[in-house]
Scaffold this motif. Structure first.
Motif, mmCIF file in Angstrom:
data_model
loop_
_atom_site.group_PDB
_atom_site.id
_atom_site.type_symbol
_atom_site.label_atom_id
_atom_site.label_comp_id
_atom_site.label_asym_id
_atom_site.label_seq_id
_atom_site.Cartn_x
_atom_site.Cartn_y
_atom_site.Cartn_z
ATOM 1 N N VAL A 152 -5.909 -3.911 -0.369
ATOM 2 C CA VAL A 152 -5.012 -4.688 -1.250
ATOM 3 C C VAL A 152 -5.225 -6.280 -1.154
ATOM 4 N N ILE A 154 0.948 -1.233 0.018
ATOM 5 C CA ILE A 154 0.143 0.090 0.176
ATOM 6 C C ILE A 154 0.716 1.217 0.226
ATOM 7 N N SER A 165 -6.363 -2.886 -5.753
ATOM 8 C CA SER A 165 -6.181 -2.001 -4.734
ATOM 9 C C SER A 165 -7.523 -0.928 -4.791
#
Length: 710
Positions: free
Chosen positions: A374, A43, A360
């Motif tokens: 994610v 992320i 995502s």
């Protein structure tokens, strides 16, 4: 004035981020230190929100350090808190991350070989091909097998120019101690071209270099065993990207690396605690071949799409790698025979193919509540063997298939409270063929092992909390689990049982706890501190048995601290330091934690300090100080000698200096490593307690570098 006094006291009392690159023209105009965004956590986020201790080695630091120490093991050892200094050899066995093995990645492609470790996975790319390095400390479930000490993700260079063609040419030459006795001259050549044409962008980067014979502070040749001296290195990086639209892009990367030793020296002497192993001019055994990495190929094809559907990005990548590394030649030794009492030279061959697919998604509930998800799937095919150069196999070809779905979430509440939660389930199947154990002695009974399949299923969790409302105090707490098939081939090649199921092949699982805080004071002082504790029921340390390293399966715990600070004192003056200390214990049969882990995994404490100063416009002066402490945890054995891996490690103090000037498109610099020409034994040679590896480190080395950008 009070501000400067306070800052000086803070730097003296705290530890800091390692040596940074020179102050450039944009830094000279500001006193602010910028936040850094990382991607290795899957992320993209500012590192202070990552709920972990993260070290970023940026491109400027890499460019600066490559003038002093253009080797990956040196660079990481100097700039990474929690990692030991380089062994000054091709082996990184003693360069653990917080006492445990780290998963090494190049653009997400695994370089570590868990089926049979090479201890060379740090040295699989040249520093000239690297844009930056992201190091996430502590065991992690993000990438699965191998990351029980953390992740080191090496991100290769990419084109950032918006013109048809640009480039840079760099030439450097090095010598030991001002051409003393004509020893140790080396050189490096780097050529880079990049640009864009319409929707197509490209980067081509090539490097060739050769080091001189390694020389210590006394002017004596250092033993070439596993040596970095007299090595020639080739690296070629190609990146092509094409944007179908502002939201969709495809990218191809290929990197080739080779580093082999070609020396006129042969090892001589060496007596632990008495005299160093040196190099003398001589003829090597006619059966020996150049040791090192003959090739390491890495490539990927990646597609990214922003807003593929509502609030969701998509990324998928197919990758592959191929590695061939050759170890040193071992002359037949009747006192410690191996390979059926013959001379020989072993190697590791590894082939990988895999793909990663991830989505995502951003879920926005309100201005004060949103979640980043994610999720995806990883697959890896890995095939590894340890043959001898003469064709015999010390370890047969092992094949593994790994499947792993994963989910990582990050929820933010009130803009400043972050909750990270993730999990990964690894399914790993390792196929082992029927094979004969390569005996040490011809008189030993022949062991034939009936092969089969080894199946590993493991669920790993991670959870972290961070609080970022006040920049001056941003605390975090985290728990993460790690999982590793630790050097499976080392166990199988020394098997005593004739059936695979009777051999101990359990994976290492670790639980990692960490508490720490980041602090940003008015963007001119950044401080970070953390305490960590890691436990594993089965150990991943190495111990010596009958002259061979085997896995110590005793329960282990590792605990320690890292402290760092980084300060922009003036527009042309930056300074800092870092401190890392940790300890490791083994649990004895009595249930007590009364035995220390060997120094192979647990290095002495390390302190690094730096000052970057631009005395006048377009000049820079950088000074780095490195100190490692003493570690003396073990007593000699009954014979009065130290067991291997348990030797005394003494203190080390080093100074490195770089000075340079920029003249329009030119950058001219002078770099001096080991400025005071300090003669010392490497920490690795001290802890190993082996006569043949008891060697000095490099003496003063001077490098002149000229770069031209166009």
């Amino acid at each position: 004035m009070k501000k400067k006094i306070f800052l000086s006291l803070a730097i003296a009392a705290t530890a800091a981020i390692p040596c940074h690159a020179q102050t450039d023209s944009t830094q000279e105009a500001t006193l602010q230190l910028k936040e850094v965004t990382i991607s290795t956590t899957r992320i993209p986020e500012v590192k202070s929100n990552a709920a972990a201790t993260v070290t970023i080695i940026d491109q400027k630091q890499i460019a600066e350090m490559s003038k002093v120490a253009p080797d990956m093991s040196h660079l990481l050892g100097l700039l990474t808190p929690g990692m030991a200094l380089s062994s000054n050899t091709t082996s990184s066995r003693s360069q653990s991350l917080r006492g445990r093995s780290a998963l090494i990645l190049i653009d997400g492609i695994p370089q570590s070989t868990p089926l049979r470790s090479t201890d060379r996975d740090i040295r699989t790319i040249d520093v000239s091909a690297i844009d930056h390095i992201e190091i996430v400390k502590g065991s992690t479930a993000l990438y699965g097998n191998g990351a029980i000490g953390g992740l080191i993700n090496i991100i290769t260079k990419k084109n950032a120019a918006h013109r048809a063609i640009g480039g840079q040419t760099t030439l450097s030459g090095s010598t030991y101690n001002f051409f003393r006795q004509g020893k140790g001259q080396g050189y490096r050549i780097n050529q880079q071209l990049y640009g864009a044409a319409g929707n197509l962008d490209y980067l081509v980067n090539g490097t060739f270099g050769r080091t001189g014979s390694s020389v210590d502070g006394d002017g004596q040749f250092i033993s070439p065993r596993y040596g970095l001296g007299d090595t020639y290195t080739t690296n070629a990086l190609v990146k092509l990207g094409y944007a179908f639209s502002p939201k969709n892009r495809i990218e191809l990367m290929y990197n080739f690396y080779r580093s082999l030793q070609d020396t006129r020296l042969v090892p001589s002497g060496g007596k632990y605690l008495k005299q160093p192993a040196i190099g003398i001019v001589g003829d090597r055994d006619p059966l020996a071949v150049d040791e090192g990495t003959r090739y390491n190929h890495n490539a990927y094809l990646k597609f990214t799409s922003h807003d593929l559907f509502a609030h969701t990005d998509f990324e998928t990548a197919v990758y592959g790698s191929s590695l061939y590394t050759i170890f040193d030649f071992r002359k037949a030794n009747p006192a410690q025979p191996r390979w059926e009492e013959t001379s020989g030279q072993s190697a590791v061959k590894d082939r990988k193919f895999g793909f990663r697919t991830q989505f995502s998604t951003r879920l926005i509930f309100s201005d004060n509540a949103f979640t980043h998800l994610v999720y995806g799937y990883d697959y890896l095919f890995d095939k590894t063997a340890q043959p001898l150069v003469d064709g015999r196999y010390w370890m047969p070809w092992l094949t593994s298939n790994s499947h792993a779905p994963f989910l990582q979430t990050k929820t933010t509440l009130w803009q400043w409270f972050n909750i990270k939660l993730g999990g990964r389930y690894d399914f790993i199947n390792v196929s082992v063929p029927d094979y004969d154990v390569l005996r040490n002695k011809l008189s030993a009974p022949q062991v034939h092992v009936k092969g089969g399949s080894l199946r590993y299923n493991n669920l790993s969790f991670n959870i972290g909390l961070s609080y970022n409302r006040y920049p001056v105090f941003q605390p975090f707490v985290a728990f993460s689990q790690g999982f590793s098939i630790f050097d499976l081939g080392r166990t199988l090649r020394a098997a005593k049982a004739d059936v695979l199921e009777k051999i101990s092949t359990e994976p290492v699982k670790t639980d990692n706890y960490e508490i720490g805080a980041y602090s940003n004071i008015n963007n001119w002082l950044q401080i970070n501190g953390s305490f960590f504790y890691t436990y594993s029921k089965l150990g991943s340390d190495l111990k010596i048995e009958n002259g061979f390293w085997v896995v110590n399966r005793t329960p282990q715990k590792v605990y320690g601290i890292e402290l760092s600070a980084d300060a922009q004192i003036l527009s042309n003056l930056k300074a800092g330091a870092n401190l890392s200390w940790f300890e490791g214990k083994l649990k004895s049969a009595s249930g007590d934690w009364d035995t220390y882990m060997s120094s192979i995994s647990i290095p002495a404490a390390k302190l690094a300090m730096y000052v970057n100063y631009a005395p006048v416009k377009n000049t820079y002066l950088n000074l780095q100080y490195i100190h490692t402490g003493k570690r003396d945890r073990f007593a000699p054995n009954a014979a009065g000698a130290y067991n291997e891996g348990e030797g005394k490690v003494n203190r080390i103090n080093l100074l490195n200096l770089t000075a340079g000037v920029r003249l329009k498109a030119w950058d001219l610099s002078l770099s001096v490593s080991n400025l005071l020409n300090y003669t010392y034994y490497t920490p690795s040679s001290m802890l190993m307690a082996r006569n043949a590896e008891y060697a000095h480190a490099d003496g003063r080395n001077i490098t002149l570098t000229a770069s031209f950008r166009y």
